[in-house]
Scaffold this motif. Sequence first.
Motif, PDB file in Angstrom:
ATOM      1  N   PRO A  99     -98.323 -41.839 -29.000  1.00 22.32           N
ATOM      2  CA  PRO A  99     -98.295 -41.883 -30.821  1.00 22.32           C
ATOM      3  C   PRO A  99     -97.409 -41.326 -31.806  1.00 22.32           C
ATOM      4  O   PRO A  99     -96.451 -41.749 -32.661  1.00 22.32           O
ATOM      5  CB  PRO A  99     -99.407 -41.511 -31.569  1.00 22.32           C
ATOM      6  CG  PRO A  99    -100.497 -41.595 -30.254  1.00 22.32           C
ATOM      7  CD  PRO A  99     -99.316 -41.005 -28.737  1.00 22.32           C
ATOM      8  N   VAL A 100     -96.486 -40.232 -31.646  1.00 19.85           N
ATOM      9  CA  VAL A 100     -95.112 -39.765 -31.685  1.00 19.85           C
ATOM     10  C   VAL A 100     -94.064 -39.889 -30.564  1.00 19.85           C
ATOM     11  O   VAL A 100     -93.041 -39.017 -30.843  1.00 19.85           O
ATOM     12  CB  VAL A 100     -95.617 -37.931 -32.135  1.00 19.85           C
ATOM     13  CG1 VAL A 100     -96.880 -37.943 -33.622  1.00 19.85           C
ATOM     14  CG2 VAL A 100     -95.638 -37.318 -30.942  1.00 19.85           C
ATOM     15  N   ALA A 115     -92.731 -28.886 -32.890  1.00 19.49           N
ATOM     16  CA  ALA A 115     -92.092 -26.917 -32.276  1.00 19.49           C
ATOM     17  C   ALA A 115     -90.735 -27.822 -33.536  1.00 19.49           C
ATOM     18  O   ALA A 115     -90.014 -28.418 -33.144  1.00 19.49           O
ATOM     19  CB  ALA A 115     -91.867 -26.061 -31.808  1.00 19.49           C
ATOM     20  N   GLY A 116     -90.400 -27.263 -34.933  1.00 19.38           N
ATOM     21  CA  GLY A 116     -89.160 -27.007 -35.605  1.00 19.38           C
ATOM     22  C   GLY A 116     -88.928 -28.436 -35.936  1.00 19.38           C
ATOM     23  O   GLY A 116     -87.536 -29.128 -36.346  1.00 19.38           O
ATOM     24  N   GLU A 117     -89.400 -29.678 -35.893  1.00 19.00           N
ATOM     25  CA  GLU A 117     -89.440 -31.460 -36.198  1.00 19.00           C
ATOM     26  C   GLU A 117     -90.604 -31.094 -37.194  1.00 19.00           C
ATOM     27  O   GLU A 117     -91.107 -30.509 -38.445  1.00 19.00           O
ATOM     28  CB  GLU A 117     -89.498 -31.944 -35.611  1.00 19.00           C
ATOM     29  CG  GLU A 117     -88.173 -31.889 -34.120  1.00 19.00           C
ATOM     30  CD  GLU A 117     -88.461 -32.645 -33.139  1.00 19.00           C
ATOM     31  OE1 GLU A 117     -88.862 -33.699 -32.806  1.00 19.00           O
ATOM     32  OE2 GLU A 117     -88.337 -32.326 -31.830  1.00 19.00           O
ATOM     33  N   ASP A 118     -91.423 -32.030 -36.953  1.00 20.10           N
ATOM     34  CA  ASP A 118     -93.061 -32.885 -37.583  1.00 20.10           C
ATOM     35  C   ASP A 118     -94.173 -32.729 -37.718  1.00 20.10           C
ATOM     36  O   ASP A 118     -94.539 -32.353 -36.936  1.00 20.10           O
ATOM     37  CB  ASP A 118     -92.926 -34.309 -37.892  1.00 20.10           C
ATOM     38  CG  ASP A 118     -91.687 -35.214 -38.678  1.00 20.10           C
ATOM     39  OD1 ASP A 118     -90.606 -34.709 -38.902  1.00 20.10           O
ATOM     40  OD2 ASP A 118     -91.111 -36.105 -37.654  1.00 20.10           O
ATOM     41  N   THR A 119     -95.506 -32.520 -38.602  1.00 21.92           N
ATOM     42  CA  THR A 119     -96.369 -32.634 -38.719  1.00 21.92           C
ATOM     43  C   THR A 119     -97.605 -33.723 -38.118  1.00 21.92           C
ATOM     44  O   THR A 119     -96.642 -34.332 -39.197  1.00 21.92           O
ATOM     45  CB  THR A 119     -97.522 -31.424 -39.037  1.00 21.92           C
ATOM     46  OG1 THR A 119     -96.661 -30.351 -38.170  1.00 21.92           O
ATOM     47  CG2 THR A 119     -98.423 -31.257 -38.293  1.00 21.92           C
ATOM     48  N   HIS A 120     -97.951 -34.411 -37.262  1.00 25.14           N
ATOM     49  CA  HIS A 120     -98.657 -35.723 -37.038  1.00 25.14           C
ATOM     50  C   HIS A 120    -100.595 -34.923 -37.216  1.00 25.14           C
ATOM     51  O   HIS A 120    -100.485 -34.009 -36.480  1.00 25.14           O
ATOM     52  CB  HIS A 120     -97.840 -36.527 -36.067  1.00 25.14           C
ATOM     53  CG  HIS A 120     -96.746 -36.243 -36.517  1.00 25.14           C
ATOM     54  ND1 HIS A 120     -96.307 -37.666 -36.436  1.00 25.14           N
ATOM     55  CD2 HIS A 120     -95.943 -35.855 -35.630  1.00 25.14           C
ATOM     56  CE1 HIS A 120     -95.227 -37.525 -36.855  1.00 25.14           C
ATOM     57  NE2 HIS A 120     -94.517 -36.511 -35.569  1.00 25.14           N
ATOM     58  N   GLU A 121    -101.091 -36.029 -38.285  1.00 25.53           N
ATOM     59  CA  GLU A 121    -102.771 -35.920 -38.235  1.00 25.53           C
ATOM     60  C   GLU A 121    -102.654 -37.225 -37.503  1.00 25.53           C
ATOM     61  O   GLU A 121    -102.816 -37.820 -37.452  1.00 25.53           O
ATOM     62  CB  GLU A 121    -103.204 -35.966 -39.339  1.00 25.53           C
ATOM     63  CG  GLU A 121    -102.262 -35.259 -40.118  1.00 25.53           C
ATOM     64  CD  GLU A 121    -103.066 -33.437 -39.799  1.00 25.53           C
ATOM     65  OE1 GLU A 121    -104.222 -33.952 -39.298  1.00 25.53           O
ATOM     66  OE2 GLU A 121    -101.784 -32.916 -40.278  1.00 25.53           O
ATOM     67  N   HIS A 156    -105.840 -28.818 -32.778  1.00 24.79           N
ATOM     68  CA  HIS A 156    -104.213 -28.810 -33.686  1.00 24.79           C
ATOM     69  C   HIS A 156    -104.017 -27.606 -32.406  1.00 24.79           C
ATOM     70  O   HIS A 156    -104.753 -26.672 -31.710  1.00 24.79           O
ATOM     71  CB  HIS A 156    -104.260 -26.722 -33.991  1.00 24.79           C
ATOM     72  CG  HIS A 156    -103.051 -26.838 -34.754  1.00 24.79           C
ATOM     73  ND1 HIS A 156    -102.270 -25.868 -34.328  1.00 24.79           N
ATOM     74  CD2 HIS A 156    -101.938 -26.926 -36.291  1.00 24.79           C
ATOM     75  CE1 HIS A 156    -100.753 -25.863 -35.001  1.00 24.79           C
ATOM     76  NE2 HIS A 156    -101.432 -27.260 -36.175  1.00 24.79           N
ATOM     77  N   VAL A 157    -102.247 -29.011 -31.866  1.00 20.58           N
ATOM     78  CA  VAL A 157    -101.825 -28.099 -31.042  1.00 20.58           C
ATOM     79  C   VAL A 157    -100.104 -28.406 -30.970  1.00 20.58           C
ATOM     80  O   VAL A 157    -100.108 -28.722 -32.116  1.00 20.58           O
ATOM     81  CB  VAL A 157    -102.233 -29.682 -29.814  1.00 20.58           C
ATOM     82  CG1 VAL A 157    -103.422 -29.508 -29.311  1.00 20.58           C
ATOM     83  CG2 VAL A 157    -101.316 -30.736 -30.371  1.00 20.58           C
ATOM     84  N   ARG A 158     -99.612 -27.643 -30.494  1.00 24.29           N
ATOM     85  CA  ARG A 158     -98.125 -27.001 -30.870  1.00 24.29           C
ATOM     86  C   ARG A 158     -97.292 -27.934 -29.576  1.00 24.29           C
ATOM     87  O   ARG A 158     -98.215 -27.636 -28.269  1.00 24.29           O
ATOM     88  CB  ARG A 158     -97.891 -26.283 -31.175  1.00 24.29           C
ATOM     89  CG  ARG A 158     -96.441 -25.990 -32.119  1.00 24.29           C
ATOM     90  CD  ARG A 158     -95.761 -23.861 -31.787  1.00 24.29           C
ATOM     91  NE  ARG A 158     -95.254 -23.903 -32.896  1.00 24.29           N
ATOM     92  CZ  ARG A 158     -94.044 -23.847 -32.700  1.00 24.29           C
ATOM     93  NH1 ARG A 158     -94.070 -22.696 -31.173  1.00 24.29           N
ATOM     94  NH2 ARG A 158     -92.543 -23.597 -33.098  1.00 24.29           N
TER      95      ARG A 158
END
Length: 66
Positions: free
Chosen positions: A29-30, A8-14, A56-58
């Motif tokens: 990993p993040v 939230a408010g930052e990046d998205t990682h796959e 998909h998770v937040r």
Amino acid sequence: MHVTVEIAGEDTHELEVGADATYADLLAPVDLSPHEVSVLVDGEHVPTDQPVEHDHVRVVRLIKGG
């Protein structure tokens, strides 16, 4: 399993995780710790020791202070 981790408010990682992965396994990993965040699926908190069941998770950082 392919999982999108939205911080939230930052990046998205796959990420690609194994079939036995837990939600806690998505955090390393993040560079996050289960002690500093809350993991949400469809807006609901999920325990980090629960097996990953969604693609998909937040992740929301918890605020600490004094």
